[in-house]
Design an enzyme around this catalytic site. Structure first.
Site, PDB file in Angstrom:
ATOM      1  N   LYS A  65       0.787  -1.059   0.089  1.00 40.85           N
ATOM      2  CA  LYS A  65       0.013   0.102  -0.067  1.00 40.85           C
ATOM      3  C   LYS A  65       0.739   1.269  -0.018  1.00 40.85           C
ATOM      4  CE  LYS A  65      -3.987  -0.166   1.975  1.00 40.85           C
ATOM      5  NZ  LYS A  65      -4.073  -1.103   3.383  1.00 40.85           N
ATOM      6  N   ARG A  87      -3.519   2.409   8.557  1.00 44.03           N
ATOM      7  CA  ARG A  87      -4.012   1.075   7.670  1.00 44.03           C
ATOM      8  C   ARG A  87      -2.619   0.463   7.638  1.00 44.03           C
ATOM      9  NH1 ARG A  87      -6.847   3.059   2.506  1.00 44.03           N
ATOM     10  NH2 ARG A  87      -8.155   1.322   2.636  1.00 44.03           N
ATOM     11  N   GLY A 122      -7.539  -8.138   4.265  1.00 47.11           N
ATOM     12  CA  GLY A 122      -8.608  -8.177   5.513  1.00 47.11           C
ATOM     13  C   GLY A 122      -7.841  -8.885   6.630  1.00 47.11           C
ATOM     14  N   MET A 162      -5.319  -7.951   8.647  1.00 49.04           N
ATOM     15  CA  MET A 162      -4.858  -7.020   9.507  1.00 49.04           C
ATOM     16  C   MET A 162      -5.740  -5.850   9.717  1.00 49.04           C
ATOM     17  SD  MET A 162      -0.703  -7.031   9.014  1.00 49.04           S
ATOM     18  CE  MET A 162      -0.813  -6.817   7.358  1.00 49.04           C
ATOM     19  N   ARG A 201      -2.791  -1.616  -6.774  1.00 52.43           N
ATOM     20  CA  ARG A 201      -1.905  -2.874  -6.542  1.00 52.43           C
ATOM     21  C   ARG A 201      -2.387  -3.902  -7.596  1.00 52.43           C
ATOM     22  NH1 ARG A 201      -5.185  -5.143  -0.965  1.00 52.43           N
ATOM     23  NH2 ARG A 201      -7.329  -5.138  -2.002  1.00 52.43           N
ATOM     24  N   HIS A 242       1.136 -43.085  -0.932  1.00 53.47           N
ATOM     25  CA  HIS A 242       0.698 -43.965  -2.272  1.00 53.47           C
ATOM     26  C   HIS A 242      -0.516 -43.314  -3.007  1.00 53.47           C
ATOM     27  CE1 HIS A 242      -1.294 -47.318  -4.280  1.00 53.47           C
ATOM     28  NE2 HIS A 242       0.014 -47.719  -4.612  1.00 53.47           N
ATOM     29  N   SER A 255      19.302 -40.806 -14.862  1.00 51.68           N
ATOM     30  CA  SER A 255      17.870 -40.018 -14.586  1.00 51.68           C
ATOM     31  C   SER A 255      17.967 -40.217 -13.107  1.00 51.68           C
ATOM     32  CB  SER A 255      16.809 -40.923 -15.206  1.00 51.68           C
ATOM     33  OG  SER A 255      15.599 -40.321 -14.900  1.00 51.68           O
ATOM     34  N   CYS A 308      13.465 -37.926 -12.934  1.00 53.74           N
ATOM     35  CA  CYS A 308      12.073 -38.622 -13.187  1.00 53.74           C
ATOM     36  C   CYS A 308      11.488 -38.724 -11.852  1.00 53.74           C
ATOM     37  CB  CYS A 308      12.028 -39.637 -14.044  1.00 53.74           C
ATOM     38  SG  CYS A 308      13.312 -40.942 -13.093  1.00 53.74           S
ATOM     39  N   TYR A 330      17.039 -32.329 -18.706  1.00 53.23           N
ATOM     40  CA  TYR A 330      15.329 -32.383 -18.748  1.00 53.23           C
ATOM     41  C   TYR A 330      14.854 -32.886 -17.445  1.00 53.23           C
ATOM     42  CZ  TYR A 330      15.686 -37.319 -18.878  1.00 53.23           C
ATOM     43  OH  TYR A 330      16.163 -38.682 -18.808  1.00 53.23           O
TER      44      TYR A 330
HETATM   45  C1  PEP Z   1      12.255 -42.437  -7.942  1.00 53.09           C
HETATM   46  O1  PEP Z   1      12.690 -43.100  -7.127  1.00 53.09           O
HETATM   47  O2  PEP Z   1      12.391 -41.177  -7.833  1.00 53.09           O
HETATM   48  C2  PEP Z   1      11.533 -43.042  -9.168  1.00 53.09           C
HETATM   49  C3  PEP Z   1      11.182 -42.273  -9.965  1.00 53.09           C
HETATM   50  O3  PEP Z   1      11.398 -44.320  -9.182  1.00 53.09           O
HETATM   51  P1  PEP Z   1       9.976 -44.881  -8.239  1.00 53.09           P
HETATM   52  O4  PEP Z   1       9.363 -43.637  -7.781  1.00 53.09           O
HETATM   53  O5  PEP Z   1       9.567 -45.675  -9.240  1.00 53.09           O
HETATM   54  O6  PEP Z   1      10.805 -45.779  -7.035  1.00 53.09           O
END
Ligand code: PEP
Ligand code: MG
Length: 888
Positions: free
Chosen positions: A29, A98, A107, A109, A342, A458, A769, A837, A857
């Site tokens: 502000k 303010r 809202g 404070m 803002r 999971h 990976s 990954c 990647y």
């Molecule tokens: C990991 O361990 O990051 C992976 C991609 O393998 P998973 O989750 O299948 O064990």
């Protein structure tokens, strides 16, 4: 504005264009008011007490003499520019006090308005405004607000006095009360203050101001402000700034008004006028909803001069800030005053449209447009969501584990979900928690709801992978399987009941809530195309089926970074063959089972390679421990017990199975016979998979396609593990494809040892990976599921951990190992390809780290591909800006 340490208060007009960058000191502000002043816009005079002063106040437990002195000096300047004095008995200055944090906390404070009134000043105020009723109404509002915010007198105590006065005076509305009535009310209010605090209402405006400043500073730490910061991940120690500003009045008759406008529509992003105003009213009247405001376009008819000025100001502010603005204004006797500007909050759809149009209008660059979208907001436009207009019966809230919303009948077992879902019914799988045994049901359900488990449980991981909504950790949910249902707050639900879950917010709603379907808008596509031009980091997807691969490609994936072959093993009809393979006790039986599996795997790989024609597909050889595919030993014992003492071939077979199941049972399967260790102990298995991959590639090539298969070996810790497996795979692939068409062979990096000896492992690997899920478990010595169900929540609450390391990569620990492995791997093999990954591949903050670490990647679930494309581009832009020393 030159910012000096120890300067605790700045006049608005000290602002310059730098004020745009001074939010950290002046708050949003204060910075906005300074910027507007420097643009010459009509801002009532005032000053801002800095966030540094707030921190000083909080540390010292009071206002230092230095702060009080500087406030006094600024107040003197304010009185001078307003030409009025605080507390004056002829023509008093009134101010607002303010809050204004660096990041807006709407809202959360406190605010005090009309400060400076007292018994003498109110008379002068009545005389100078020529409106006695208005003056006394302002005074009673001030006592009420000051009483509430500063003196902590319950709001209801004042409301009760107001209500009884209205009854006595026969007044229906507050506006029916006369000046005399209000004078009486003020006396009653003063008595309330005295009764509740033991002191009389302060008549000293300096004291009023000091106490109000302290109260606004204190409001930084109200429970609602604290929980807001927690919710939005804002720091607790930055403190709020306070603005002290000459009051202007929108309630001085029909040539006065107050209102709020946005420079573009915050829900659609459309250009045009969007906002509302209320004639003869103060800001609180709009918020309180006592009267219905009018659309802003109608203001032209009532206040043409101020309206014209407002339009011009909106245009200037948007150009200056180069963003959509949310503006508060007041018109006092036909004169426009700006009170706040803002960047406006907006929906994801509006954010996309505004960013695109501003880039196309050359207000911002394409790179900047890309940085304007909050990647986590994209979930809003990529998944169905509950109609925001709908009235809902919210039953409970859990964790927003996998985005999207779904409606269905509740089912309590994966088998039932598979059966009813498979038959076309919409079902929501409700479980205490899920395990790999439930996947077949989750696939057929519209969504999953669990009582336990966290954001990386999971259920959450599988649901995100499948792109179906999930709400986990819903503590209010009590599963009562004996009664075939669950209850929430004593209300019971059975298989005939319908619920809706929204995995983007964690809401669980009774009945079928109306859902809004998403679509990949032109705006999104355009922004993602710009993101692709900007980023260096590649984006692949984790996908296990041709359908997933197709979806991933349509969402912009540049390949598959992880195809988990175990999901193919789990499919119906295949599990039996996999079990035959594991349970076989002769070489012939093993070979027979493997040869039955091979064509099935080949078919899957072929489908995926076809979908990803011309793009790399990294297929991981089998990773999980074999016992995950076997029947549960308890079930086998039960079946044996049912058969009684009688000897039969079935009993013999069950006993044989039990022997294998028990021989495979492990104390700690996560660190047991899994990953490449399986491939070494059961050599036929990886050979079969490698052959299936090579043949799938061969078949695709014969169809004229360009398959690019890569084979990935999981959980390698020693060079020698990979060396042996590589030799075997190369031999099989060579047999099928010939020596001229090499398939690249690489490894997952999931163990700290693998990071340390990355230079050795790189000698055997064409690519790494990083499996950051396992690498986090093995580096931190945390078992994900155990940590989430037992102590992770208290670690996060207690501040031992700032972030869940399974969601956002632990940069200091796991991240260091990743960086080390990249460096050592590249030194040993300069052309090695490096990717990620694990779940972190779809998390914007982790993506930024991976970009900075120089990975090639990231790979994430298909639905997160757009998020990753955007986050990767933002990482590139921000990195470049930082390198140039640009702070804004
Ligand atoms: C990991 O361990 O990051 C992976 C991609 O393998 P998973 O989750 O299948 O064990
Ligand atoms: Mg792993």
């Amino acid at each position: 504005m030159t910012v000096a340490r120890g300067t605790f208060a700045y006049e608005f007009s000290e602002g310059s264009e730098q004020a745009l960058a001074s939010k950290e000191i002046l708050g949003g502000k204060g910075a906005g008011l300074a910027a507007m002043s420097s643009l010459g816009l009509p801002v009532p005079p005032g000053f801002t007490i800095t966030t540094e002063a707030c921190r000083d106040y909080m540390a010292a437990g009071g206002l230092s003499g230095e702060i009080v002195e500087q406030v006094e000096r600024q107040l003197g300047k304010l009185e001078e520019s307003a030409g009025k004095r605080l507390g004056d008995s002829e023509d008093p200055l009134l101010v607002s006090v303010r809050s204004g944090a660096t990041v807006s906390m709407p809202g959360m404070m406190d605010t005090v308005l009309n400060l400076g009134l007292g018994d003498a000043a109110v008379e002068g105020f009545a005389a100078s405004t020529g409106d006695e009723r208005f003056a006394y109404d302002s005074y009673r509002r001030f006592i009420q607000m000051f009483g509430d915010v500063v003196l902590k007198v319950e709001h209801e105590k004042f409301e009760a006095e107001l209500e009884s006065l209205k009854i006595e005076a026969g007044a229906e509305d507050d506006t029916d009360l006369s000046a005399e009535d209000l004078k009486g009310l003020i006396e009653r209010y003063k008595r309330v203050v005295e009764d509740e605090t033991g002191s009389s209402f302060s008549q000293d405006p300096r004291e009023q101001l000091e106490l109000s400043i302290q109260a606004v500073f204190d409001s930084w730490n109200t429970p609602r402000a604290i929980s807001y910061r927690k919710e939005f991940d804002l720091p607790d120690d930055s403190g709020t700034a306070v603005t002290v500003q000459a009051m202007v009045f929108g309630n001085m008759g029909d040539s006065s008004a107050t209102g709020v406008v946005f420079t573009r529509d915050p829900s659609t992003g459309d250009q045009g006028l969007w906002g509302e105003f209320l004639l003869n009213a103060q800001g609180e009247d709009v918020v309180a909803g006592i009267r219905t405001p009018k659309p802003i376009a109608e203001m032209e008819a009532f206040l043409p001069r101020a309206f014209g000025e407002l339009l011009e100001t909106m245009r200037r502010l948007e150009n200056e800030y180069r963003d959509m603005q949310d503006i508060e204004f007041t018109v006092e006797r036909d004169k426009l005053y700006m009170l706040q500007t803002r960047s406006g909050k907006r929906t994801a759809a509006a954010a996309l449209k505004i960013a695109r149009e501003m880039a196309e209008e050359d207000i911002i660059s394409r790179e900047e447009a890309v940085t304007r979208i909050d990647p986590s907001q994209l979930d809003q436009v990529l998944h169905p969501y509950i109609d925001p207009e709908a009235e809902l019966e919210i039953l409970a809230e859990g964790l927003p584990a996998s985005p999207g919303a779904a409606t269905g009948k509740v089912v309590f077992s994966a088998d039932e979900a598979e059966e009813r879902g498979g038959a076309g019914e919409s079902v929501i799988l409700v479980r205490k928690e899920t395990t790999p045994d439930d996947v077949h049901g989750m696939v057929r359900a519209k969504g999953t709801l669990t009582a336990l488990g966290g954001m990386t449980s999971h259920a959450a991981v599988v649901a995100r992978g499948l792109g179906i909504p999930a709400v986990t950790g819903c503590k209010a949910l009590k599963i009562d399987s004996s009664a075939g249902g669950f209850s929430i707050d004593g209300k019971t639900f059975t298989g005939e009941d319908t619920i809706t879950i929204e995995g983007s917010t964690g809401r669980v709603v009774e009945g079928a809530a109306p859902l809004v379907e998403p679509e990949m808008s032109g705006d999104l596509e355009r922004l993602l195309a710009w993101a692709d031009e900007t980023r260096d980091l590649g984006v692949r997807a984790n996908a296990d089926t041709p359908e997933d691969a197709n979806r991933a490609r349509s969402l912009g994936a540049e390949g598959i970074g992880l195809c988990r072959t175990e999901h193919m093993f789990m499919q119906e009809g295949r599990l039996e063959i996999v079990r035959d393979m594991i349970l076989s006790d002769t070489d012939e039986a093993t070979t027979d089972a493997l040869s039955r599996l091979e064509p099935l795997q080949r078919g899957d790989f072929e489908g995926i390679l076809e979908e990803m024609d011309g793009l790399p597909v990294t297929i991981r050889l089998l990773d999980p421990p074999l016992h995950e595919f076997l029947p549960d030993s308890v079930d086998l014992y039960e079946r044996l017990a049912e058969l009684g003492d009688e000897e039969s071939s079935e009993a013999t077979e069950i006993r044989r199975q039990l022997r294998v199941v028990e021989s495979l049972e492990e104390a700690n399967p996560m660190l047991g016979l899994r990953g490449c260790r399986l491939g070494i102990v059961r050599p036929g298995l990886y050979r079969m998979q490698a052959r299936a991959i090579a043949e799938a590639a061969k078949n695709a090539r014969e169809k004229g396609l360009n398959p690019i298969a890569e084979i990935m070996v999981p959980l390698v810790g020693f060079r020698t593990e990979l060396a042996g497996i590589r030799t075997e795979i190369e031999a099989v692939v060579g047999e099928v494809l010939g020596p001229e068409s090499p398939v690249r062979i690489g490894t997952m990096i999931e163990l700290p040892r693998a990071c340390v000896v990355a230079h050795e492992i790189a000698q055997e690997a064409d690519f790494f990976s990083f499996g950051t899920n396992d690498l986090t478990q093995t580096t931190c010595g945390l078992s994900r599921d155990d940590a989430e169900s037992a102590f992770l929540a208290s670690y996060l609450e207690g501040g031992i951990l700032e972030k869940n390391p399974f969601q956002t990569v632990d940069q200091d620990g796991v991240g260091e190992l990743v960086a080390m492995a990249c460096k050592r791997g590249r030194e040993s093999r300069p052309d090695i390809k490096l990717g990620v990954c694990g779940e972190h591949g779809g998390d914007p903050e982790s993506i930024r780290f991976f970009h900075e670490t120089g990975l090639d990647y990231v790979s994430c679930s298909p639905y997160r591909v757009p998020v990753a494309r955007l986050a990767a581009a933002q990482a590139a832009v921000n990195g470049e800006r930082e390198a140039l020393g640009v702070t804004r």
